[in-house]
Design a protein around this motif. Structure first.
Motif, mmCIF file in Angstrom:
data_model
loop_
_atom_site.group_PDB
_atom_site.id
_atom_site.type_symbol
_atom_site.label_atom_id
_atom_site.label_comp_id
_atom_site.label_asym_id
_atom_site.label_seq_id
_atom_site.Cartn_x
_atom_site.Cartn_y
_atom_site.Cartn_z
ATOM 1 N N SER A 3 11.598 -23.620 11.352
ATOM 2 C CA SER A 3 10.697 -23.620 10.194
ATOM 3 C C SER A 3 10.325 -22.211 9.735
ATOM 4 C CB SER A 3 9.433 -24.427 10.505
ATOM 5 O OG SER A 3 8.770 -23.878 11.617
ATOM 6 N N LEU A 4 10.408 -21.215 10.605
ATOM 7 C CA LEU A 4 10.101 -19.837 10.190
ATOM 8 C C LEU A 4 11.117 -19.300 9.189
ATOM 9 C CD1 LEU A 4 8.865 -18.180 13.475
ATOM 10 C CD2 LEU A 4 7.578 -18.404 11.348
ATOM 11 N N ALA A 5 12.344 -19.776 9.264
ATOM 12 C CA ALA A 5 13.388 -19.291 8.359
ATOM 13 C C ALA A 5 13.153 -19.728 6.921
ATOM 14 C CB ALA A 5 14.755 -19.770 8.838
ATOM 15 N N ASP A 6 12.202 -20.628 6.690
ATOM 16 C CA ASP A 6 11.879 -21.102 5.345
ATOM 17 C C ASP A 6 10.959 -20.146 4.586
ATOM 18 O OD1 ASP A 6 13.328 -23.384 5.948
ATOM 19 O OD2 ASP A 6 11.543 -24.559 6.476
ATOM 20 N N GLN A 7 10.364 -19.186 5.288
ATOM 21 C CA GLN A 7 9.361 -18.303 4.682
ATOM 22 C C GLN A 7 10.016 -17.055 4.096
ATOM 23 O OE1 GLN A 7 6.539 -19.799 4.478
ATOM 24 N NE2 GLN A 7 7.223 -21.389 5.903
ATOM 25 N N ASP A 8 9.533 -16.630 2.918
ATOM 26 C CA ASP A 8 10.060 -15.414 2.295
ATOM 27 C C ASP A 8 9.612 -14.157 3.035
ATOM 28 O OD1 ASP A 8 11.439 -16.783 0.309
ATOM 29 O OD2 ASP A 8 9.703 -16.777 -1.031
ATOM 30 N N GLU A 9 8.377 -14.182 3.529
ATOM 31 C CA GLU A 9 7.843 -13.059 4.293
ATOM 32 C C GLU A 9 7.250 -13.606 5.578
ATOM 33 O OE1 GLU A 9 6.807 -9.428 1.595
ATOM 34 O OE2 GLU A 9 5.182 -10.897 1.573
ATOM 35 N N ILE A 10 7.377 -12.829 6.638
ATOM 36 C CA ILE A 10 6.865 -13.231 7.942
ATOM 37 C C ILE A 10 5.923 -12.133 8.439
ATOM 38 C CG2 ILE A 10 7.488 -13.984 10.275
ATOM 39 C CD1 ILE A 10 9.239 -15.610 8.562
ATOM 40 N N TYR A 11 4.852 -12.556 9.074
ATOM 41 C CA TYR A 11 3.865 -11.651 9.652
ATOM 42 C C TYR A 11 3.787 -11.944 11.141
ATOM 43 C CZ TYR A 11 2.415 -11.529 4.758
ATOM 44 O OH TYR A 11 2.399 -11.400 3.396
ATOM 45 N N PHE A 12 3.454 -10.925 11.951
ATOM 46 C CA PHE A 12 3.242 -11.178 13.376
ATOM 47 C C PHE A 12 2.403 -10.078 13.996
ATOM 48 C CE2 PHE A 12 7.399 -9.111 12.994
ATOM 49 C CZ PHE A 12 7.338 -8.074 13.919
ATOM 50 N N GLU A 13 1.785 -10.431 15.125
ATOM 51 C CA GLU A 13 0.942 -9.490 15.860
ATOM 52 C C GLU A 13 1.751 -8.261 16.263
ATOM 53 O OE1 GLU A 13 -2.235 -9.776 16.282
ATOM 54 O OE2 GLU A 13 -2.762 -11.895 16.464
ATOM 55 N N ALA A 14 1.108 -7.107 16.175
ATOM 56 C CA ALA A 14 1.780 -5.850 16.484
ATOM 57 C C ALA A 14 1.505 -5.377 17.909
ATOM 58 C CB ALA A 14 1.339 -4.770 15.493
ATOM 59 N N GLY A 15 0.740 -6.169 18.674
ATOM 60 C CA GLY A 15 0.420 -5.784 20.048
ATOM 61 C C GLY A 15 -1.070 -5.636 20.285
ATOM 62 N N ASP A 16 -1.852 -5.699 19.206
ATOM 63 C CA ASP A 16 -3.308 -5.702 19.359
ATOM 64 C C ASP A 16 -3.887 -6.772 18.436
ATOM 65 O OD1 ASP A 16 -3.474 -4.682 16.754
ATOM 66 O OD2 ASP A 16 -4.063 -2.674 17.382
ATOM 67 N N HIS A 17 -5.194 -6.843 18.348
ATOM 68 C CA HIS A 17 -5.836 -7.902 17.558
ATOM 69 C C HIS A 17 -6.335 -7.409 16.203
ATOM 70 C CE1 HIS A 17 -5.697 -11.011 20.644
ATOM 71 N NE2 HIS A 17 -5.925 -10.046 21.508
ATOM 72 N N GLU A 18 -5.794 -6.270 15.742
ATOM 73 C CA GLU A 18 -6.252 -5.721 14.470
ATOM 74 C C GLU A 18 -5.129 -5.280 13.547
ATOM 75 O OE1 GLU A 18 -9.108 -2.721 15.535
ATOM 76 O OE2 GLU A 18 -10.505 -4.220 16.316
ATOM 77 N N LYS A 19 -3.879 -5.465 13.967
ATOM 78 C CA LYS A 19 -2.746 -5.069 13.129
ATOM 79 C C LYS A 19 -1.699 -6.169 13.105
ATOM 80 C CE LYS A 19 -3.283 -0.162 13.915
ATOM 81 N NZ LYS A 19 -4.481 -0.407 14.707
ATOM 82 N N LEU A 20 -1.119 -6.348 11.922
ATOM 83 C CA LEU A 20 -0.010 -7.284 11.746
ATOM 84 C C LEU A 20 1.181 -6.527 11.194
ATOM 85 C CD1 LEU A 20 -1.453 -10.463 9.946
ATOM 86 C CD2 LEU A 20 -0.745 -10.247 12.323
ATOM 87 N N ILE A 21 2.364 -6.945 11.606
ATOM 88 C CA ILE A 21 3.601 -6.459 11.007
ATOM 89 C C ILE A 21 3.971 -7.446 9.910
ATOM 90 C CG2 ILE A 21 6.065 -6.022 11.397
ATOM 91 C CD1 ILE A 21 4.376 -4.064 12.954
ATOM 92 N N GLN A 22 4.376 -6.939 8.767
ATOM 93 C CA GLN A 22 4.850 -7.771 7.662
ATOM 94 C C GLN A 22 6.302 -7.381 7.408
ATOM 95 O OE1 GLN A 22 3.039 -6.791 3.920
ATOM 96 N NE2 GLN A 22 3.996 -8.494 2.850
#
Length: 159
Positions: free
Chosen positions: A115-134
């Motif tokens: 189901s993740l392959a359906d998204q145009d952009e994906i976000y995820f934790e960068a290793g802490d609780h205050e940053k996301l990778i886009q």
């Protein structure tokens, strides 16, 4: 804390394009999505599983949960969830509960929910609780190239 060092190194070595978003401190993936103002189904989370064959990182949308029965049957494995203490030793450069969906950087096999392959952009934790990778779907799928792609999750239904 910044982006986990192993994640940053892996993404640089593989030429992956990404942006970093900052958000208020969060305590769960659903809260992260809300605070960062990103759709929960576009936020990838990691769940670490294990059996006698070793560890497996399952990557799925934050709005879903792992259906262990489906995944175990698909992979012919007797998988169980790994405890927080053990996860902390596997991901020493990450805060507990902020594990990036990049098992390859940590020597773990990965499986990604389709189901993740359906998204145009994906976000995820960068290793802490205050940053996301886009990142774009193309870059995310390139990052997941070593992952097995299966359907193993169900949507959380709030009551």
């Amino acid at each position: 804390m910044a982006i986990a060092s192993k994640v940053q190194e892996y993404m640089s070595e593989h030429g992956l394009r990404y942006d970093v978003l900052t958000h208020p401190h969060s305590y769960s993936s659903m809260e992260t999505a809300q605070l960062a103002r990103v759709p929960g189904n576009c936020l990838a989370k990691s769940v670490v599983l294990e059996d006698e064959d070793g560890y497996l990182m399952a990557v799925l949308p934050s709005t879903h949960h792992v259906h262990l029965g489906w995944l175990g049957k698909e992979m012919n494995r007797q998988l169980r969830f790994v405890g927080e203490d053990e996860i902390s030793t596997l991901f020493e450069d990450c805060e507990p509960g902020a594990i990036p969906p990049l098992g390859a950087a940590y020597g773990l096999r990965m499986v990604m929910d389709d189901s993740l392959a359906d998204q145009d952009e994906i976000y995820f934790e960068a290793g802490d609780h205050e940053k996301l990778i886009q990142m774009s779907r193309a870059d995310f799928l390139a990052m997941m190239e070593t992952a097995q792609h299966l359907h193993f999750s169900e949507h959380h239904w709030r009551h």
